[in-house]
Design a protein around this motif. Structure first.
Motif, PDB file in Angstrom:
ATOM      1  N   ALA A   1      -8.019 -36.416 -85.031  1.00 44.37           N
ATOM      2  CA  ALA A   1      -8.747 -35.623 -86.032  1.00 44.37           C
ATOM      3  C   ALA A   1      -9.158 -36.499 -87.215  1.00 44.37           C
ATOM      4  O   ALA A   1     -10.305 -36.455 -87.674  1.00 44.37           O
TER       5      ALA A   1
ATOM      6  N   TYR B   1     -15.894 -32.748 -85.461  1.00 47.31           N
ATOM      7  CA  TYR B   1     -16.287 -34.008 -86.108  1.00 47.31           C
ATOM      8  C   TYR B   1     -17.142 -34.877 -85.181  1.00 47.31           C
ATOM      9  O   TYR B   1     -17.586 -35.948 -85.571  1.00 47.31           O
TER      10      TYR B   1
ATOM     11  N   ASN C   1      -3.344 -35.534 -84.308  1.00 48.70           N
ATOM     12  CA  ASN C   1      -3.680 -35.744 -85.718  1.00 48.70           C
ATOM     13  C   ASN C   1      -4.448 -37.036 -85.960  1.00 48.70           C
ATOM     14  O   ASN C   1      -5.382 -37.074 -86.766  1.00 48.70           O
TER      15      ASN C   1
ATOM     16  N   GLN D   1     -10.739 -29.778 -84.320  1.00 50.10           N
ATOM     17  CA  GLN D   1     -11.229 -30.755 -85.303  1.00 50.10           C
ATOM     18  C   GLN D   1     -12.002 -31.886 -84.630  1.00 50.10           C
ATOM     19  O   GLN D   1     -13.108 -32.229 -85.055  1.00 50.10           O
ATOM     20  N   ALA D   2     -11.416 -32.480 -83.586  1.00 51.37           N
ATOM     21  CA  ALA D   2     -12.089 -33.610 -82.925  1.00 51.37           C
ATOM     22  C   ALA D   2     -13.457 -33.186 -82.403  1.00 51.37           C
ATOM     23  O   ALA D   2     -14.446 -33.919 -82.518  1.00 51.37           O
TER      24      ALA D   2
ATOM     25  N   LYS E   1      -6.084 -29.165 -83.647  1.00 55.17           N
ATOM     26  CA  LYS E   1      -6.418 -30.598 -83.641  1.00 55.17           C
ATOM     27  C   LYS E   1      -7.595 -30.875 -82.706  1.00 55.17           C
ATOM     28  O   LYS E   1      -8.471 -31.676 -83.012  1.00 55.17           O
TER      29      LYS E   1
ATOM     30  N   LYS F   1      -2.589 -26.302 -87.862  1.00 56.93           N
ATOM     31  CA  LYS F   1      -2.954 -27.175 -86.748  1.00 56.93           C
ATOM     32  C   LYS F   1      -2.551 -26.565 -85.399  1.00 56.93           C
ATOM     33  O   LYS F   1      -3.158 -26.855 -84.396  1.00 56.93           O
TER      34      LYS F   1
ATOM     35  N   THR G   1      -7.968 -33.781 -93.535  1.00 56.15           N
ATOM     36  CA  THR G   1      -7.960 -33.267 -92.158  1.00 56.15           C
ATOM     37  C   THR G   1      -6.623 -32.631 -91.821  1.00 56.15           C
ATOM     38  O   THR G   1      -6.333 -32.358 -90.652  1.00 56.15           O
TER      39      THR G   1
END
Ligand code: F0G
Length: 354
Positions: A89, A122, A86, A118-119, A115, A321, A56
């Motif tokens: 993530a 996911y 981070n 990403q969250a 970041k 990021k 990640t």
């Protein structure tokens, strides 16, 4: 042989048993890169460990694979964390991989765009508060004591267990010895504590020797350096915008026991290192990561690191990021030209002949 991820590769050093799920996204085994130009310029032997190559994009994967695997083993179905980006993530990714739910609490407007992306991707439940990381952490610590959710911030001891594996890899990559100096950014102070634990454990078994631990906070969030809580921490390096580090005492112990030091670097020093390493070495990392490199430069200049030292700087997160900071602080802007080959060729001639 194919790399199997941290839980399998380092099982004899980790709190795992037959019941522990063999969770992995093939984290760990990150490169140790010698920086030839900067080594020559600064008169040292300088390596960087690029933790942004983890699945990640940050070192958090090392700790999160352990914390989420143990949560799953213990029958939990939901993990929760506060994060500057981070941790959230990594928690969201490993929760998805383990078939678990993930709740993240983040400081509104103070997490880098990559970041957040990403969250979202996911599939985490994201709560953005009008407060800072320290306030978010306090909330999730309290909530996790009352609700059926497992806290996966670095106060969860499995996090440090996973993160200590970075120290093992460094010793192996240097041919069985620790470096003279280990330079590392300090935010919530978990990672410096994990690395020191890892170096001590590996030395006990493999006689690798021990490095001096040089940790670096951002000057606007330098609680440990000034020995006081920063109520309103502020820094360009949002990853380490933390005013009351949870592992404060473990971090000071790491510095003292190793004859190292915890120091601070300004945002200007962070940005200078951020630009320099990308443009002279081809290594693009996020601003918070550059606290380590900025600190190395500072300590070479002021003599706290001797010339000729073998140094490893941990670069904790990938440059992608935080695209906004890159665009904002770069002096290079794309040149706008008409869709015309002759105009483009003329411009290029000007560049290559100058
Ligand atoms: N570097 C990066 C890129 C980070 O994201 C963090 C911490 C650190 C350094 C500092 O590590 O907290 O163990 O001292 N990020 C946390 C987060 C707080 O929520 O992602 P530390």
């Amino acid at each position: 042989m194919r790399w199997r991820g941290l839980i399998e590769e380092y099982q004899e050093f980790l709190p795992v048993n037959e019941q522990t799920p063999k969770l992995t996204l093939n984290e760990g085994n990150t490169p140790l890169i010698k920086l030839d130009r900067l080594s020559a310029e600064w008169g040292v032997e300088l390596y960087v460990k690029t933790e942004g190559t983890n699945p990640t994009g940050s070192f958090k994967d090392r700790g999160m694979v352990m914390a989420v695997a143990k949560a799953k083993e213990e029958g939990s179905d939901t993990v929760i964390c506060a994060s500057t980006g981070n941790t959230s993530a990594a928690a969201a990714a490993y929760a998805a991989r383990a078939g678990m739910r993930c709740i993240v609490v983040i400081p509104e407007g103070k997490i880098a765009m990559g970041k957040l992306a990403q969250a979202v991707m996911y599939g985490a439940e994201i709560i953005s508060i009008e407060g800072n990381f320290d306030e978010a952490l306090k909330m999730v610590r309290n909530i996790s004591e009352k609700e059926p959710v497992t806290l996966v911030n670095s106060v969860n001891p499995y996090r440090l267990e996973g993160q200590k594996t970075g120290a093992f890899e460094i010793c192996d990559q240097l041919g069985g010895t620790a470096p003279d100096i280990l330079a590392i950014p300090v935010g919530n102070a978990g990672n410096i504590s994990a690395y020191w634990k890892g170096f001590k454990e590996y030395h006990a078994v493999k006689k690798t020797g021990l490095p001096k631990m040089h940790g670096f906070e951002a000057a606007g969030a330098a609680a440990i350096v000034h020995n006081r809580i920063f109520e309103n921490p502020e820094t360009i390096a949002t990853a380490i915008r933390i005013g009351n580090p949870a592992s404060w005492h473990l971090a000071t112990a790491a510095a003292e026991e190793s004859a190292g030091v915890i120091d601070e670097v300004s945002d200007e020093e962070i940005i200078a290192a951020y630009k320099k390493i990308a443009s002279t070495e081809g290594v693009f990392v996020e601003p918070g990561s550059c606290a380590s490199l900025a600190g190395v430069y500072k300590h070479i200049e002021n003599g706290k690191i001797a010339k000729g030292s073998k140094i490893v700087a941990i670069l904790t997160g990938n440059g992608l990021k935080d695209p906004n900071t890159a665009i904002e602080y770069s002096t290079i802007k794309p040149v706008l030209l008409p869709n015309d080959e002759e105009a483009v060729a003329r411009h290029i001639r000007g560049v290559v002949h100058s």
